[in-house]
Scaffold this motif. Structure first.
Motif, PDB file in Angstrom:
ATOM      1  N   ARG A 191       0.818  -1.218   0.000  1.00 16.77           N
ATOM      2  CA  ARG A 191       0.000   0.000   0.000  1.00 16.77           C
ATOM      3  C   ARG A 191       0.851   1.269   0.000  1.00 16.77           C
ATOM      4  O   ARG A 191       0.553   2.228  -0.712  1.00 16.77           O
ATOM      5  CB  ARG A 191      -0.927  -0.014   1.212  1.00 16.77           C
ATOM      6  N   GLU A 192       1.933   1.281   0.799  1.00 18.88           N
ATOM      7  CA  GLU A 192       2.751   2.485   0.915  1.00 18.88           C
ATOM      8  C   GLU A 192       3.856   2.562  -0.140  1.00 18.88           C
ATOM      9  O   GLU A 192       4.650   3.506  -0.116  1.00 18.88           O
ATOM     10  CB  GLU A 192       3.358   2.567   2.315  1.00 18.88           C
ATOM     11  N   THR A 193       3.921   1.590  -1.036  1.00 21.29           N
ATOM     12  CA  THR A 193       4.899   1.621  -2.127  1.00 21.29           C
ATOM     13  C   THR A 193       4.261   2.271  -3.348  1.00 21.29           C
ATOM     14  O   THR A 193       3.128   1.939  -3.711  1.00 21.29           O
ATOM     15  CB  THR A 193       5.364   0.200  -2.494  1.00 21.29           C
ATOM     16  N   SER A 194       4.969   3.176  -3.983  1.00 16.66           N
ATOM     17  CA  SER A 194       4.471   3.806  -5.208  1.00 16.66           C
ATOM     18  C   SER A 194       5.134   3.156  -6.410  1.00 16.66           C
ATOM     19  O   SER A 194       6.098   2.413  -6.282  1.00 16.66           O
ATOM     20  CB  SER A 194       4.780   5.310  -5.189  1.00 16.66           C
ATOM     21  N   GLY A 195       4.575   3.457  -7.602  1.00 20.27           N
ATOM     22  CA  GLY A 195       5.259   3.048  -8.808  1.00 20.27           C
ATOM     23  C   GLY A 195       4.503   2.098  -9.702  1.00 20.27           C
ATOM     24  O   GLY A 195       3.263   1.996  -9.651  1.00 20.27           O
ATOM     25  N   LEU A 196       5.244   1.395 -10.548  1.00 20.10           N
ATOM     26  CA  LEU A 196       4.700   0.642 -11.674  1.00 20.10           C
ATOM     27  C   LEU A 196       3.902  -0.582 -11.224  1.00 20.10           C
ATOM     28  O   LEU A 196       4.391  -1.434 -10.492  1.00 20.10           O
ATOM     29  CB  LEU A 196       5.842   0.198 -12.588  1.00 20.10           C
ATOM     30  N   LEU A 197       2.677  -0.650 -11.729  1.00 24.65           N
ATOM     31  CA  LEU A 197       1.770  -1.749 -11.407  1.00 24.65           C
ATOM     32  C   LEU A 197       1.214  -2.327 -12.702  1.00 24.65           C
ATOM     33  O   LEU A 197       0.668  -1.594 -13.533  1.00 24.65           O
ATOM     34  CB  LEU A 197       0.632  -1.250 -10.516  1.00 24.65           C
ATOM     35  N   LEU A 198       1.347  -3.645 -12.858  1.00 27.17           N
ATOM     36  CA  LEU A 198       0.900  -4.348 -14.071  1.00 27.17           C
ATOM     37  C   LEU A 198      -0.522  -4.863 -13.908  1.00 27.17           C
ATOM     38  O   LEU A 198      -0.842  -5.522 -12.908  1.00 27.17           O
ATOM     39  CB  LEU A 198       1.807  -5.545 -14.348  1.00 27.17           C
ATOM     40  N   ILE A 199      -1.355  -4.601 -14.923  1.00 27.27           N
ATOM     41  CA  ILE A 199      -2.735  -5.085 -14.920  1.00 27.27           C
ATOM     42  C   ILE A 199      -3.011  -5.742 -16.268  1.00 27.27           C
ATOM     43  O   ILE A 199      -2.726  -5.160 -17.321  1.00 27.27           O
ATOM     44  CB  ILE A 199      -3.723  -3.930 -14.674  1.00 27.27           C
ATOM     45  N   ALA A 200      -3.547  -6.956 -16.222  1.00 25.44           N
ATOM     46  CA  ALA A 200      -3.854  -7.689 -17.448  1.00 25.44           C
ATOM     47  C   ALA A 200      -5.277  -7.380 -17.905  1.00 25.44           C
ATOM     48  O   ALA A 200      -6.191  -7.290 -17.086  1.00 25.44           O
ATOM     49  CB  ALA A 200      -3.686  -9.183 -17.226  1.00 25.44           C
ATOM     50  N   LYS A 201      -5.438  -7.235 -19.210  1.00 25.65           N
ATOM     51  CA  LYS A 201      -6.751  -6.970 -19.797  1.00 25.65           C
ATOM     52  C   LYS A 201      -7.300  -8.192 -20.531  1.00 25.65           C
ATOM     53  O   LYS A 201      -8.435  -8.173 -21.003  1.00 25.65           O
ATOM     54  CB  LYS A 201      -6.655  -5.789 -20.765  1.00 25.65           C
ATOM     55  N   ARG A 202      -6.486  -9.241 -20.606  1.00 24.76           N
ATOM     56  CA  ARG A 202      -6.912 -10.481 -21.253  1.00 24.76           C
ATOM     57  C   ARG A 202      -6.404 -11.661 -20.428  1.00 24.76           C
ATOM     58  O   ARG A 202      -5.325 -11.594 -19.838  1.00 24.76           O
ATOM     59  CB  ARG A 202      -6.382 -10.569 -22.696  1.00 24.76           C
ATOM     60  N   ARG A 203      -7.197 -12.714 -20.399  1.00 28.13           N
ATOM     61  CA  ARG A 203      -6.835 -13.886 -19.613  1.00 28.13           C
ATOM     62  C   ARG A 203      -5.494 -14.472 -20.052  1.00 28.13           C
ATOM     63  O   ARG A 203      -4.660 -14.855 -19.228  1.00 28.13           O
ATOM     64  CB  ARG A 203      -7.949 -14.935 -19.752  1.00 28.13           C
ATOM     65  N   LYS A 204      -5.271 -14.555 -21.353  1.00 30.12           N
ATOM     66  CA  LYS A 204      -4.021 -15.121 -21.853  1.00 30.12           C
ATOM     67  C   LYS A 204      -2.828 -14.279 -21.411  1.00 30.12           C
ATOM     68  O   LYS A 204      -1.756 -14.814 -21.079  1.00 30.12           O
ATOM     69  CB  LYS A 204      -4.066 -15.224 -23.384  1.00 30.12           C
ATOM     70  N   ALA A 205      -2.995 -12.970 -21.370  1.00 27.31           N
ATOM     71  CA  ALA A 205      -1.916 -12.085 -20.916  1.00 27.31           C
ATOM     72  C   ALA A 205      -1.643 -12.299 -19.429  1.00 27.31           C
ATOM     73  O   ALA A 205      -0.483 -12.321 -18.994  1.00 27.31           O
ATOM     74  CB  ALA A 205      -2.281 -10.633 -21.188  1.00 27.31           C
ATOM     75  N   LEU A 206      -2.700 -12.462 -18.636  1.00 25.67           N
ATOM     76  CA  LEU A 206      -2.528 -12.678 -17.196  1.00 25.67           C
ATOM     77  C   LEU A 206      -1.761 -13.973 -16.934  1.00 25.67           C
ATOM     78  O   LEU A 206      -0.823 -14.006 -16.137  1.00 25.67           O
ATOM     79  CB  LEU A 206      -3.898 -12.731 -16.512  1.00 25.67           C
ATOM     80  N   LEU A 207      -2.155 -15.042 -17.606  1.00 25.75           N
ATOM     81  CA  LEU A 207      -1.476 -16.317 -17.413  1.00 25.75           C
ATOM     82  C   LEU A 207      -0.022 -16.231 -17.860  1.00 25.75           C
ATOM     83  O   LEU A 207       0.869 -16.800 -17.233  1.00 25.75           O
ATOM     84  CB  LEU A 207      -2.220 -17.418 -18.176  1.00 25.75           C
ATOM     85  N   GLY A 208       0.222 -15.509 -18.975  1.00 26.68           N
ATOM     86  CA  GLY A 208       1.584 -15.347 -19.462  1.00 26.68           C
ATOM     87  C   GLY A 208       2.452 -14.582 -18.479  1.00 26.68           C
ATOM     88  O   GLY A 208       3.617 -14.942 -18.250  1.00 26.68           O
ATOM     89  N   LEU A 209       1.900 -13.540 -17.872  1.00 29.81           N
ATOM     90  CA  LEU A 209       2.648 -12.758 -16.887  1.00 29.81           C
ATOM     91  C   LEU A 209       2.932 -13.581 -15.631  1.00 29.81           C
ATOM     92  O   LEU A 209       4.030 -13.526 -15.074  1.00 29.81           O
ATOM     93  CB  LEU A 209       1.869 -11.491 -16.524  1.00 29.81           C
ATOM     94  N   HIS A 210       1.950 -14.357 -15.188  1.00 32.92           N
ATOM     95  CA  HIS A 210       2.154 -15.197 -14.014  1.00 32.92           C
ATOM     96  C   HIS A 210       3.234 -16.243 -14.272  1.00 32.92           C
ATOM     97  O   HIS A 210       4.089 -16.498 -13.412  1.00 32.92           O
ATOM     98  CB  HIS A 210       0.842 -15.872 -13.619  1.00 32.92           C
ATOM     99  N   ASP A 211       3.195 -16.844 -15.452  1.00 33.39           N
ATOM    100  CA  ASP A 211       4.215 -17.845 -15.801  1.00 33.39           C
ATOM    101  C   ASP A 211       5.609 -17.213 -15.819  1.00 33.39           C
ATOM    102  O   ASP A 211       6.577 -17.793 -15.325  1.00 33.39           O
ATOM    103  CB  ASP A 211       3.906 -18.472 -17.166  1.00 33.39           C
ATOM    104  N   MET A 212       5.694 -16.014 -16.409  1.00 32.59           N
ATOM    105  CA  MET A 212       6.980 -15.324 -16.491  1.00 32.59           C
ATOM    106  C   MET A 212       7.540 -15.058 -15.098  1.00 32.59           C
ATOM    107  O   MET A 212       8.719 -15.314 -14.820  1.00 32.59           O
ATOM    108  CB  MET A 212       6.824 -14.012 -17.254  1.00 32.59           C
ATOM    109  N   MET A 213       6.703 -14.556 -14.193  1.00 37.31           N
ATOM    110  CA  MET A 213       7.169 -14.225 -12.850  1.00 37.31           C
ATOM    111  C   MET A 213       7.508 -15.480 -12.056  1.00 37.31           C
ATOM    112  O   MET A 213       8.460 -15.499 -11.273  1.00 37.31           O
ATOM    113  CB  MET A 213       6.116 -13.391 -12.129  1.00 37.31           C
ATOM    114  N   ARG A 214       6.739 -16.532 -12.256  1.00 37.30           N
ATOM    115  CA  ARG A 214       7.006 -17.789 -11.556  1.00 37.30           C
ATOM    116  C   ARG A 214       8.363 -18.356 -11.962  1.00 37.30           C
ATOM    117  O   ARG A 214       9.063 -18.974 -11.152  1.00 37.30           O
ATOM    118  CB  ARG A 214       5.896 -18.789 -11.871  1.00 37.30           C
TER     119      ARG A 214
END
Length: 317
Positions: A145-168
């Motif tokens: 909450r107290e951290t500012s800055g870049l936040l990623l939000i997915a607009k498509r399910r395939k993008a969300l899964l791809g981002l999760h896989d990348m971070m994992r």
């Protein structure tokens, strides 16, 4: 004769929703929370437990993940009137990048990324309220909450899964800036300390260095010294809760303004100067596009409050 009053509230009725490719993979409870905006969570979970919510005519649990082609039965639920003010105030956040799959915003300090733990709503709920026609908006990662800055939000399910896989898999590079108490010695240092979550007696979530915890790796670089304080760069190689905060505090260099892992007297001192936040900022993000694989680099400058504090410290060493 007085005319009878007419109830103009919408009459709840059974709905059937066919699940498309964009909804596939979501837990049914999360899907219903978005579909039935304004309906209390307790009502939705009760409807699932009682079997009123069904998929392909069968009962399911709250953890069921929807599949493309599923036919979802949604029971009669009292929804907000069309003219009723939305429970979450819409908000617009500075947009760093946006395409049909991805949205990157510059989150201000003091705003939670989502509701829960005593917070009614956060960035994601406010974005959904501001974009009611968006088919999907989901957090791809978290910021404190107290951290500012870049936040990623997915607009498509395939993008969300791809981002999760990348971070994992440890892909991408997430960089932060932090002002800490102490004169940092090394130009570059790797901190590898396992982190374990725990709860205080009051139920507050905390993290500590513990051999029983999960592996965590942060790369720290010295950016500038300000007498008894140091401005550091921090690159996350893992993404544990409160990782940078605990790694730095456990090394003897707590972040200025940190109300969980930093000293009260330092926080009070900076509050008297007008600085009433934690000095941790997500400043740079390097990732491959989750759908195209194209290299993306996003940056967010230090917020004015942080910049002004550094200017003050430059003039008052």
């Amino acid at each position: 004769m007085r005319k009878p009053l007419i109830n103009k509230d919408p009459v709840p009725s059974v709905r059937f929703v066919e699940i498309g490719a964009e909804q596939a993979g979501q837990r049914i409870d999360n899907f219903l929370l978005r579909l039935c905006k304004g309906v209390p969570k307790s009502h939705l979970y009760k409807a699932i437990r009682s079997g009123e919510v069904r998929v392909n005519k069968g009962r399911i649990g709250a953890e069921y993940r929807l599949e493309e082609g599923d036919m979802l039965r949604v029971p009669p639920l009292r929804l907000p009137r069309p003219d009723q003010a939305p429970p979450v105030p819409p908000a617009v956040f500075p947009i760093v990048f946006e395409d049909d799959a991805l949205l990157v915003v510059d989150k201000p300090a003091g705003v939670a990324v989502h509701g829960g733990s005593g917070v009614s709503f956060g960035v994601i709920e406010q974005l959904r309220a501001a974009r009611p026609d968006a088919p999907m908006l989901e957090l791809a990662h978290r910021l404190d909450r107290e951290t500012s800055g870049l936040l990623l939000i997915a607009k498509r399910r395939k993008a969300l899964l791809g981002l999760h896989d990348m971070m994992r898999e440890g892909g991408g590079r997430k960089h932060y800036q932090a002002l800490v108490v102490g004169d940092w010695v090394n130009d570059k240092q790797h901190i590898r300390k396992p982190l374990l979550k725990w709860l205080t007696a009051s139920g507050e979530r905390r993290v500590k260095v513990d051999a029983e915890g999960k592996a965590a790796h942060t790369i720290i670089t010295l950016e500038k010294r300000y007498g008894r304080y140091s401005l550091l760069g921090a690159e996350l190689r893992t993404g544990r809760t409160h990782q940078i905060r605990v790694h730095l505090a456990s090394s003897g260099y707590p972040i200025v303004g940190d109300d969980k892992y930093g000293p009260d007297e330092i926080r009070d001192r900076f509050a008297r100067l007008g600085f009433r936040r934690m000095f941790l900022h997500a400043c740079r993000l390097e990732i491959p596009h989750p759908l195209t694989g194209a290299a993306l680099v996003f940056t967010a400058p230090l917020p004015p409050a942080c910049r002004q504090l550094l200017d003050y410290m430059e003039q008052h060493p």
